[in-house]
Design a protein around this motif. Structure first.
Motif, PDB file in Angstrom:
ATOM      1  N   THR A  20       0.862  -1.184   0.000  1.00 50.61           N
ATOM      2  CA  THR A  20       0.000   0.000   0.000  1.00 50.61           C
ATOM      3  C   THR A  20       0.901   1.238   0.000  1.00 50.61           C
ATOM      4  O   THR A  20       2.127   1.132  -0.061  1.00 50.61           O
ATOM      5  CB  THR A  20      -0.906   0.023   1.245  1.00 50.61           C
ATOM      6  OG1 THR A  20      -0.083   0.194   2.421  1.00 50.61           O
ATOM      7  CG2 THR A  20      -1.698  -1.268   1.362  1.00 50.61           C
TER       8      THR A  20
ATOM      9  N   LYS B 235      -4.378 -11.236   0.630  1.00 53.78           N
ATOM     10  CA  LYS B 235      -5.498 -11.966   0.049  1.00 53.78           C
ATOM     11  C   LYS B 235      -5.117 -13.440  -0.103  1.00 53.78           C
ATOM     12  O   LYS B 235      -4.045 -13.761  -0.613  1.00 53.78           O
ATOM     13  CB  LYS B 235      -5.870 -11.385  -1.308  1.00 53.78           C
ATOM     14  CG  LYS B 235      -7.127 -12.003  -1.932  1.00 53.78           C
ATOM     15  CD  LYS B 235      -7.611 -11.207  -3.138  1.00 53.78           C
ATOM     16  CE  LYS B 235      -8.205  -9.874  -2.694  1.00 53.78           C
ATOM     17  NZ  LYS B 235      -8.920  -9.195  -3.804  1.00 53.78           N
TER      18      LYS B 235
ATOM     19  N   GLY C  64      -9.102 -11.295   3.028  1.00 59.46           N
ATOM     20  CA  GLY C  64      -9.213 -10.296   1.975  1.00 59.46           C
ATOM     21  C   GLY C  64     -10.303 -10.565   0.962  1.00 59.46           C
ATOM     22  O   GLY C  64     -10.217 -10.092  -0.181  1.00 59.46           O
TER      23      GLY C  64
ATOM     24  N   ASP D 117     -11.391  -7.410  -0.092  1.00 56.29           N
ATOM     25  CA  ASP D 117     -10.256  -6.522  -0.380  1.00 56.29           C
ATOM     26  C   ASP D 117      -9.957  -5.570   0.781  1.00 56.29           C
ATOM     27  O   ASP D 117      -9.481  -4.453   0.579  1.00 56.29           O
ATOM     28  CB  ASP D 117     -10.534  -5.718  -1.666  1.00 56.29           C
ATOM     29  CG  ASP D 117      -9.246  -5.213  -2.322  1.00 56.29           C
ATOM     30  OD1 ASP D 117      -8.229  -5.928  -2.223  1.00 56.29           O
ATOM     31  OD2 ASP D 117      -9.261  -4.110  -2.906  1.00 56.29           O
TER      32      ASP D 117
ATOM     33  N   THR E   8      -8.242  -6.611   3.917  1.00 50.18           N
ATOM     34  CA  THR E   8      -7.314  -7.131   4.922  1.00 50.18           C
ATOM     35  C   THR E   8      -5.970  -6.439   4.831  1.00 50.18           C
ATOM     36  O   THR E   8      -5.325  -6.452   3.775  1.00 50.18           O
ATOM     37  CB  THR E   8      -7.093  -8.648   4.749  1.00 50.18           C
ATOM     38  OG1 THR E   8      -8.348  -9.318   4.850  1.00 50.18           O
ATOM     39  CG2 THR E   8      -6.149  -9.183   5.813  1.00 50.18           C
ATOM     40  N   LEU E   9      -5.539  -5.843   5.942  1.00 54.19           N
ATOM     41  CA  LEU E   9      -4.211  -5.234   6.007  1.00 54.19           C
ATOM     42  C   LEU E   9      -3.292  -6.114   6.846  1.00 54.19           C
ATOM     43  O   LEU E   9      -3.687  -6.625   7.898  1.00 54.19           O
ATOM     44  CB  LEU E   9      -4.278  -3.834   6.616  1.00 54.19           C
ATOM     45  CG  LEU E   9      -5.045  -2.765   5.825  1.00 54.19           C
ATOM     46  CD1 LEU E   9      -4.926  -1.412   6.524  1.00 54.19           C
ATOM     47  CD2 LEU E   9      -4.537  -2.657   4.393  1.00 54.19           C
TER      48      LEU E   9
ATOM     49  N   LYS F 202      -1.796  -5.172   1.573  1.00 52.12           N
ATOM     50  CA  LYS F 202      -3.108  -5.799   1.444  1.00 52.12           C
ATOM     51  C   LYS F 202      -2.895  -7.294   1.229  1.00 52.12           C
ATOM     52  O   LYS F 202      -2.139  -7.698   0.344  1.00 52.12           O
ATOM     53  CB  LYS F 202      -3.892  -5.198   0.273  1.00 52.12           C
ATOM     54  CG  LYS F 202      -4.533  -3.852   0.596  1.00 52.12           C
ATOM     55  CD  LYS F 202      -5.646  -3.529  -0.381  1.00 52.12           C
ATOM     56  CE  LYS F 202      -6.454  -2.340   0.127  1.00 52.12           C
ATOM     57  NZ  LYS F 202      -7.634  -2.076  -0.736  1.00 52.12           N
TER      58      LYS F 202
END
Length: 595
Positions: free
Chosen positions: A180, A189, A266, A269, A271-272, A187
């Motif tokens: 990011t 996934k 994620g 979209d 999820t950090l 991010k």
């Protein structure tokens, strides 16, 4: 009782001399009195809180309800107690809120918890292992943001490695991390499966130490990075949903009280994840936790095997059945089954496995302590020896406690196959450990394919030196001389088989070299436990003359179990060596279509 406190003290104080750790500055505030206080506290929690829930947690297994895993309500009090009493970070430094407790003593306490109720024991110790990764490799910001609540028990810690199509082959994971605009924030996934304590309602948040590949990074294992991925991310004093969804729960044959989750990361979209350390070094970092966990898995298996042994021992002392083989008069009273030779054989087998395994694992724990406090050559020796023994310490107890818990069921006969007695539960719970933290086959490949040969075989050399040192000491005791000779004989056979296999590797026949790596690990494990039993026998022989009645029985029991192991278990090396040096490669030549 589910364990022997006398045996635990024997290992800690008489064999390992754990009190000697107090001579090091790091452990100088501890002594025998403080160690005993730790063990007494562990026993109190185990007896009052963990063991009473053993059967209940097995019968009332976790359920996924409205997207949240619900576990046994008693776990909230247990997790809080573990956090309040400082068990999660007990081995960490004072400046981190820890107690600088030796790992040897902490693992001994953990053994008590695991023997009392394995499922309930894993939550807090998993948090400790996960937090240790953050404190070792993470930034101060990550440490401050996540570890205090993991130590307190408010937040659960996990390790999230396995994926639907990537189990032991971690290079094939497909979870992706995309940078990011904020440094160190990605991010995430993907999917993760078989995540122990991956979600539950006994804490307010779950913090996953997760492996993922940064987009555009190197292919395979070299591209794996480590991230902190919380279920809810802390921001400005609040917990915000982090798009980590519990997609399912796995229902297991044993170890049912602890949930195993399937996580979807994620999906929306959102999820950090926060990078731990440097990019692409995640697998190296995770190996720290995995190696600690592998010793832990061996200890878990040993604890379950120990509980099963003591349960079957108590039953055998009370259950009347039949008469002595030489007694023909049916009017004579029946004898308890512990007087039958075959029952004693099954009990001796269990005792040999669990007490030999416990000795090895506490020895490995002490090596961990010495690595922390020693320097120079002493530190290097401890590191190399622990590295070599880790696959053995994980795999021998895991495999053999499947067999020892089976023997416990057999001692009880038909009763052992019912839920009226706990041995059937121990039998089911033991089976996960040859799978947990790398299958036995993986550890066989690790031992034979890597640990024996790295650093020009220095670790193996140190191991043989340690075994020789024990044999030389035992040779000074006339009663132990026959056992020294037997161990020397089988050690030579094992070295001969090792040389043969290394010869195959030298000729480039790698598939043949590693085809029976699991059997090599089995052979190495038997030799290692024989060495441990000889060390225990040295102490028993020296203490026997001055021992009081109760201790006389204890030490005589140790010596009888040494005899059993060398007569019944060590001799198995013969057939293993024969197989390892055979030229018949049936497992390689067998075709899939022939099955």
């Amino acid at each position: 009782m589910f364990f022997s406190k006398r045996d635990l003290q024997f290992h800690l104080y008489e064999v390992l001399d754990s009190e000697s750790l107090s001579q090091y500055e790091y452990f100088q505030d501890h002594n025998r009195e403080s160690f005993d206080m730790v063990l007494d506290a562990a026993e109190s929690i185990a007896v009052k809180m963990l063991h009473p829930l053993l059967t209940e947690m097995d019968r009332k297994e976790p359920q996924l309800v409205d997207g949240k895993i619900r576990i046994h309500e008693g776990m909230k009090a247990i997790i809080k107690k573990m956090g309040d009493d400082g068990w999660v970070n007990a081995a960490f430094r004072y400046d981190e809120g820890g107690q600088q407790l030796p790992i040897t003593v902490l693992n001994a306490a953990g053994f008590i918890f695991q023997a009392a109720n394995y499922s309930s024991s894993i939550f807090s110790f998993m948090s400790g292992g996960s937090a240790n990764l953050i404190r070792t490799f993470g930034s101060q910001e990550l440490i401050d943001r996540f570890t205090p609540n993991m130590y307190s028990g408010k937040w659960q810690g996990t390790m999230a490695l396995t994926e639907p199509n990537a189990g032991s082959s971690l290079s094939d994971i497909s979870t992706i991390a995309e940078p990011t605009d904020e440094a160190g924030v990605y991010k995430i996934k993907g999917q993760k499966i078989f995540i122990s304590a991956g979600d539950h309602d006994a804490c307010e948040n779950v913090v996953h130490l997760m492996l993922a590949k940064i987009k555009g990074g190197p292919i395979g294992a070299k591209g794996i990075s480590l991230f902190v991925v919380p279920q809810k991310r802390p921001e400005n004093g609040e917990l915000i949903d982090n798009d980590v969804i519990t997609a399912g729960i796995f229902h297991k044959m044993g170890y049912k009280g602890a949930p195993i989750a399937h996580l979807s990361i994620g999906s929306n979209d959102g999820t950090l994840g926060y990078l731990v350390g440097e990019p692409h070094k995640g697998l190296n970092y995770m190996f720290q936790l995995m190696n600690e966990a592998r010793i832990g898995v061996g200890l878990n298996a040993t604890a379950i095997g120990t509980a099963a042994y003591h349960s079957s021992l108590a039953y055998a002392k009370e259950r009347p059945q039949g008469r002595k083989i030489s007694e023909k008069d049916p009017t004579k009273p029946q004898i308890t089954i512990i007087n039958h030779a075959d029952v004693k054989r099954m009990l001796l087998f269990q005792k040999a496995v669990v007490e030999g395994s416990l000795g090895l694992l506490l020895f490995c724990s002490k090596l961990s302590d010495l690595i922390l406090v020693e320097t120079g050559e002493a530190k290097e020796r401890a590191e190399l020896l622990l590295d070599l023994l880790t696959p053995v310490g994980k795999s021998y107890p895991s495999e053999m406690c499947c067999l020892s818990t089976s023997a416990a069921v057999q001692v009880l006969g038909g009763s052992g196959y019912t839920t009226d007695f706990p041995v059937e539960q121990y039998y089911r719970e033991a089976r996960i450990h040859p799978i947990h933290e790398g299958t036995t086959a993986i550890h066989g490949l690790d031992l034979l394919g890597r640990k024996l040969t790295i650093h020009n075989g220095k670790a193996a050399q140190i191991f043989f030196e340690e075994v020789s040192k024990t044999m030389n000491e035992a040779a000074q005791i006339p009663a132990l001389q026959p056992f020294v000779e037997k161990l020397q004989k089988y050690l030579a056979k094992a070295q001969q088989a090792t040389g043969y296999l290394l010869g195959l590797a030298g000729k480039g026949e790698i598939e043949k070299y590693l085809a029976d790596a699991t059997l090599y690990l089995e052979m190495f494990g038997i030799i290692t436990i024989a060495w441990q039993w000889l060390g225990q026998a040295i102490v028993a022989e020296r203490k026997l003359a001055e021992a009081h009645d109760t201790d006389q029985n204890f030490y005589q029991g140790k010596l009888a179990t040494l005899r059993y192991f060398y007569e019944y278990e060590l001799v198995k090396v013969d057939s293993l060596v024969k197989r390892l040096q055979s030229t018949d490669s049936v497992t390689i030549e067998m075709q899939a279509d022939w099955f």
